[in-house]
Design a protein around this motif. Structure first.
Motif, PDB file in Angstrom:
ATOM      1  N   GLN A 258       0.833  -1.213   0.000  1.00  0.00           N
ATOM      2  CA  GLN A 258       0.000   0.000   0.000  1.00  0.00           C
ATOM      3  C   GLN A 258       0.865   1.259   0.000  1.00  0.00           C
ATOM      4  N   VAL A 259       1.898   1.279   0.803  1.00  0.00           N
ATOM      5  CA  VAL A 259       2.774   2.464   0.867  1.00  0.00           C
ATOM      6  C   VAL A 259       3.477   2.695  -0.476  1.00  0.00           C
ATOM      7  N   GLU A 260       4.011   1.626  -1.078  1.00  0.00           N
ATOM      8  CA  GLU A 260       4.675   1.759  -2.371  1.00  0.00           C
ATOM      9  C   GLU A 260       3.707   2.255  -3.443  1.00  0.00           C
ATOM     10  N   SER A 261       2.494   1.729  -3.410  1.00  0.00           N
ATOM     11  CA  SER A 261       1.493   2.159  -4.404  1.00  0.00           C
ATOM     12  C   SER A 261       1.121   3.623  -4.216  1.00  0.00           C
ATOM     13  N   MET A 262       1.022   4.047  -2.918  1.00  0.00           N
ATOM     14  CA  MET A 262       0.725   5.462  -2.664  1.00  0.00           C
ATOM     15  C   MET A 262       1.864   6.349  -3.127  1.00  0.00           C
ATOM     16  N   ILE A 263       3.095   5.920  -2.901  1.00  0.00           N
ATOM     17  CA  ILE A 263       4.237   6.718  -3.347  1.00  0.00           C
ATOM     18  C   ILE A 263       4.254   6.833  -4.871  1.00  0.00           C
TER      19      ILE A 263
END
Length: 457
Positions: A258-263
């Protein structure tokens, strides 16, 4: 070899040989000394008779002496010769005294008669048995004496060897059993001498060795159980941490994605305000799981040493009251049949945590509009929820860490799988036997407690 290896035979032969040797020595001494002693005794006897004859003749007239002298010769088988008035007088049978089978003793004695002042020399020849006759007589008795000697010697040797060797043989048999660590015996030698002291010492040593062996056996058995328990704990710990790593891997992977996708602002993850709450929810789930893992790890390493009397009655009432809102959401009724003032020895916070997990599991897994029964007596605590059962294949695995009956691994329905594992550890440390089973379309959790009912003032 039989003589060499048998104390009984050795003692028998030693005693028999000693008795036979002593008998022959005594017999030989008699054969050697008896003839000489007999001659000396016979000489003394004849001398005494002659003295008595001298006294008698001193009171007898010469013409009356014939009867006295003949009586003496007849009694002693002797011959008397003396001269008086130029004549030779002889009394007794000289042919009997000259036999080859006899030995002759000759005596000269001065005598006087009552009617004469002259002194006469009385020659007395008295026979005694020959020493050869005595030896021949003893030799004739030898066969009979040998039978008696051997019989008495062997009988005495057997009795002595039996009395001496029997207790030693018994002690020897006992020592053989002791060498094989067999202590199921008792040495029944009832004596007060050194052999009896030895037997009593063996009995005492046997009892002490038996007690020591029993203690060592118990200690060894306990050590094996402890080693087996430690081995099981190590296996459980390895399994626990392996499973915990797997359980933590899933939320970490989700959060990372989720964090990578948000970045990278991919798809719906551009809307961070909408995705961040989901990420926070996963973090909270992971935090809850980590707390449970840490709690269990501490519990496994901790030894409960602050045991004190705690009120099971108060803990149950407080737990049911605390879970009442959760039960109300599903319209579940908790029926309480709790005995008053029941207490046990335990740790209150841990025991309360165990009961909270059991009852909360019953509430979460029970269907809507069902009933839960909480029953407490002086002997047992029973928590029963209706309308649901556990598959038989899962009953043996229900206390395994991270094991869930609900296979979807949904945290809302299945939980983390650590609750009953924590309950198991707490109850085992309190030494409370427990059991979970299906019963009439319901699940019954039973805890056996060592409790007491307090008197109410």
């Amino acid at each position: 070899m039989k003589i060499k290896n048998s104390l009984s035979v050795k003692v028998f032969l030693w005693i028999a040989g000693s008795l036979i040797l002593c008998s022959f020595l005594i017999y030989g001494s008699i054969m050697f000394c008896l003839p000489k002693s007999y001659v000396a005794v016979s000489s003394q006897s004849i001398n005494a008779e002659i003295e008595e004859l001298t006294n008698t003749l001193s009171k007898t007239k010469f013409e009356n002496s014939k009867d006295v002298l003949e009586t003496f010769c007849s009694d002693n088988q002797a011959t008397i010769v003396f001269q008086a008035d130029g004549q030779k007088y002889q009394y007794g049978n000289s042919s009997e005294t000259s036999s080859n089978k006899t030995e002759m003793l000759s005596f000269a004695q001065e005598i006087q008669f009552s009617d004469r002042v002259e002194t006469y020399v009385l020659n007395v020849i008295a026979p005694i048995s020959s020493s050869h006759e005595l030896i021949n007589a003893l030799l004739k008795l030898l066969p009979f004496l040998l039978i008696i000697i051997f019989f008495i010697s062997f009988l005495g040797a057997w009795i002595c060897s039996h009395l001496i060797v029997k207790p030693i043989v018994e002690i020897s048999e006992v020592s053989k059993r002791m060498a094989k660590l067999d202590m199921t015996w008792e040495c029944n030698v009832k004596r007060t001498d050194e052999i009896g002291i030895l037997a009593n010492s063996l009995n005492t040593m046997s009892k002490e060795l038996s007690n020591t062996m029993n203690e060592l056996e118990s200690a060894n058995k306990q050590l094996k159980e402890d080693m087996k328990h430690i081995e099981n704990l190590n296996k459980q710990q390895q399994y626990f941490f392996a499973t915990a790593s797997h359980e933590l891997k899933t939320p970490i992977t989700i959060i990372k994605g989720q964090v990578e996708s948000m970045i990278m602002e991919i798809g719906r993850y551009k809307d961070t305000k909408k995705i961040l709450p989901e990420t926070l929810n996963e973090i909270e789930n992971m935090e809850s799981l980590v707390k449970e893992i840490l709690s269990i790890s501490k519990q496994e390493l901790k030894v409960i040493d602050d045991m004190k009397p705690i009120s099971v009655t108060d803990i149950l009432k407080h737990t049911c009251e605390h879970l009442y809102p959760l039960a109300k959401e599903k319209n579940i009724t908790i029926h309480q049949q709790i005995a008053e003032q029941i207490q046990v020895m335990g740790n209150q916070s841990l025991f309360e945590k165990a009961l909270h997990n059991i009852i909360s599991n019953a509430v979460r897994h029970s269907p809507i509009n069902s009933n839960i029964y909480v029953t407490l007596s002086t002997q047992e605590l029973i928590i029963k929820n209706e309308g649901i059962t556990i598959p038989d294949n899962d009953l043996d695995k229900i206390f395994t860490p991270f094991y869930r009956v609900e296979k979807s691994h949904n945290k809302l329905t299945g939980g983390s799988g650590l609750g009953l594992y924590l309950v198991k550890n707490i109850l085992e440390q309190h030494h409370f036997p427990y059991q979970i089973k299906n019963e009439d379309n319901s699940v019954c959790f039973k805890i056996t407690i060592n409790s007491q009912k307090l008197n109410q003032n």
